[in-house]
Design a protein around this motif. Structure first.
Motif: not given
Length: 181
Positions: A80-81, A83-89, A91
């Motif tokens: 999950k972390k 995935e969140e990091q990938k989404e942040k990148q 964005e």
């Protein structure tokens, strides 16, 4: 005053029980809740004493299952972390492109005869953005190619291709620009 049968009945039952010695009937022990709690605990203790190897195996199995569950949860949290990091990148990359394109549009408008008539393409796909290293270590060079539809001095709407070279800091806070058509 006379007593009715309805009023006298409880008194008669009391006297009957008193005479026979059955005044208070206790619950049988197996009908009490605490008896069953003690019985279950006793059975578990007796089982542990009689079969210590089996009890240890059960405890080890429980420990293994708890460890596996903890590892599974840790993997889920890590996934999950990530995935969140990938989404942040993603964005951050979209925000970076947006800032670069907005800056490019400002530079192009400064060089037009009628900047108020400028119509730029809407999507990011319409722009070509290349990144290269600058001589200055703290800066990055972006070459942005695109087009703008704008009126010329005679009022005719023309499409002009442009290439803008932006030299920016990595966080896009400071920049210098150069425009080529």
């Amino acid at each position: 005053d006379t007593l009715s049968l309805h009023d006298a009945l409880p008194i008669l039952i009391y006297l009957y029980n008193k005479i026979l010695g059955v005044y208070y009937m206790k619950k049988k022990i197996y009908k009490k809740w605490w008896f069953w709690v003690i019985a279950v605990i006793g059975i578990v203790i007796i089982n542990a004493i009689i079969n210590p190897e089996e009890f240890e195996k059960e405890q080890q199995q429980i420990a293994i299952e708890q460890k596996a569950e903890a590892e599974k949860e840790a993997k889920e949290v890590a996934a999950k972390k990530a995935e969140e990091q990938k989404e942040k990148q993603k964005e951050d990359e979209r925000n970076k492109k947006s800032t670069i394109i907005a800056t490019t549009q400002e530079v192009v408008k400064k060089n037009l005869k009628c900047p108020s008539t400028a119509k730029f393409p809407w999507g990011f796909d319409e722009y070509t953005i290349t990144e290269s290293k600058s001589e200055n270590k703290d800066r990055v060079i972006y070459n942005i190619a695109g087009y703008v539809d704008a009126e010329n001095s005679f009022g005719a709407k023309l499409r002009n291709n442009f290439i803008v070279k932006l030299e920016c800091t990595k966080d896009l806070s400071k920049r210098s620009e150069e425009r080529r058509v």
